[in-house]
Design a protein around this motif. Structure first.
Motif, short mmCIF file in Angstrom:
data_model
loop_
_atom_site.label_atom_id
_atom_site.label_comp_id
_atom_site.label_asym_id
_atom_site.label_seq_id
_atom_site.Cartn_x
_atom_site.Cartn_y
_atom_site.Cartn_z
N PHE A 104 0.03 3.95 11.35
CA PHE A 104 -1.17 3.27 11.85
C PHE A 104 -2.33 4.26 11.98
O PHE A 104 -3.48 3.93 11.70
CB PHE A 104 -0.87 2.60 13.18
N CYS A 105 -2.02 5.47 12.41
CA CYS A 105 -3.04 6.53 12.48
C CYS A 105 -3.56 6.86 11.10
O CYS A 105 -4.78 6.96 10.88
CB CYS A 105 -2.45 7.79 13.12
N GLN A 106 -2.65 7.02 10.14
CA GLN A 106 -3.08 7.34 8.78
C GLN A 106 -3.89 6.21 8.18
O GLN A 106 -4.85 6.44 7.43
CB GLN A 106 -1.87 7.66 7.90
N ARG A 107 -3.53 5.00 8.49
CA ARG A 107 -4.27 3.83 8.00
C ARG A 107 -5.75 3.91 8.36
O ARG A 107 -6.63 3.76 7.50
CB ARG A 107 -3.62 2.58 8.59
N ALA A 109 -5.67 -3.12 2.10
CA ALA A 109 -4.25 -3.40 1.88
C ALA A 109 -3.50 -2.11 1.52
O ALA A 109 -2.38 -1.88 1.99
CB ALA A 109 -4.07 -4.44 0.78
N ASP A 110 -4.11 -1.28 0.69
CA ASP A 110 -3.49 0.00 0.33
C ASP A 110 -3.42 0.93 1.54
O ASP A 110 -2.43 1.66 1.72
CB ASP A 110 -4.28 0.67 -0.79
N CYS A 111 -4.46 0.92 2.36
CA CYS A 111 -4.47 1.76 3.55
C CYS A 111 -3.36 1.37 4.53
O CYS A 111 -2.88 2.21 5.29
CB CYS A 111 -5.83 1.67 4.26
N ASN A 112 -2.97 0.12 4.48
CA ASN A 112 -1.88 -0.36 5.32
C ASN A 112 -0.52 -0.01 4.73
O ASN A 112 0.38 0.47 5.43
CB ASN A 112 -2.01 -1.87 5.51
N LEU A 113 -0.35 -0.22 3.42
CA LEU A 113 0.96 -0.08 2.79
C LEU A 113 1.32 1.36 2.43
O LEU A 113 2.46 1.79 2.63
CB LEU A 113 1.02 -0.96 1.54
N LEU A 114 0.38 2.11 1.90
CA LEU A 114 0.70 3.45 1.39
C LEU A 114 1.27 4.40 2.45
O LEU A 114 2.24 5.12 2.16
CB LEU A 114 -0.53 4.06 0.72
#
Length: 251
Positions: free
Chosen positions: A25-28, A173-178
């Motif tokens: 979640f932080c990385q997102r 979406a990528d920021c959530n999944l990756l």
């Protein structure tokens, strides 16, 4: 947006108390701010000393949280919505997806990975592994399937040429999944002997293209940090190799 807005992002610190810790979640949110191209301050919070640090800023909260012009925001989904609204075109890029399916692609992978990696019942291991690998296959198939705008350009196409979930640019979406896929990749290799992209060429391409982007590569926690976080919960190595496991599922 206010031209002089002051933005501060607080994220979980690693075991060295300085670098970025293991928290998707932080990385997102880190990725979103980087992709927006806005100036912001990043602060890592050592959770061993967090009560003193957070007492005045965000009592009762855990990173990530955001301070925008002095206003504290603690809900990751609401922070994402807030940033997309405030940091909008024409000054900042739009990151939301064109297609609803892009937002939900791979949404069950981390849950199934967690059930698989943390399972303490030997009799459940094979079934949980199959469910987890099936979720990876479904993502691979989604990445292979052309999106509507690709079919508009080439109606006879049966395979997508896009780089990411929703097209050729990274989106929310990528920021959530990756970040979740990165954790899964590292943990499965270390504790299960699994290469999650074996036999899944579109998933492999997706991750390779993502690692080429600074916004993803330079926001990832290091592998040792991730492995340390999972060392006490990872259970039971697999009985077959990942490529064979995927092959078995397909047949």
């Amino acid at each position: 947006m206010d031209q002089g807005a002051k933005i501060e992002l607080f994220v979980k610190a690693s075991y060295d108390a300085e670098s970025v810790g293991n928290c998707p979640f932080c990385q997102r949110l880190f990725m979103i701010l980087w992709l927006k191209g806005v100036n912001f301050t990043l602060t890592t919070v050592d959770m061993r000393r967090a009560p003193d640090v957070l007492k005045d800023l965000a009592p009762g909260s855990q990173p990530p949280f955001l301070i925008y012009n002095g206003e504290v925001k603690t809900d990751t989904n609401k922070i994402e919505e807030f940033l997309e609204e405030k940091l909008a075109p024409p000054q900042y890029p739009k990151l939301c997806c064109r297609y609803r399916e892009s937002n939900t692609a791979g949404e069950d992978i981390f849950r199934k990975f967690s059930a698989y990696i943390k399972n303490s019942a030997p009799g459940m291991n094979d079934a949980l592994e199959r469910q987890f690998l099936k979720s990876l296959i479904n993502l691979n198939n989604f990445l292979k399937t052309p999106l509507p705008h690709e079919l508009d350009q080439n109606p006879s196409s049966d395979e997508s040429s896009r780089l990411y979930l929703d097209g050729d640019e990274l989106t929310l979406a990528d920021c959530n999944l990756l970040p979740k896929l990165h954790i899964i990749k590292v943990v499965c290799k270390k504790y299960k002997g699994l290469e999650i992209t074996d036999g899944l060429p579109r998933l492999d391409r997706y991750l390779c293209k993502a690692y080429c982007r600074d916004e993803f590569r330079h926001t990832c926690p290091n592998d040792d940090e991730i492995n340390w976080a999972y060392q006490s919960v990872a259970k039971y190595p697999p009985q077959v190799g990942p490529g064979q496991a995927v092959c078995n599922l397909r047949h």
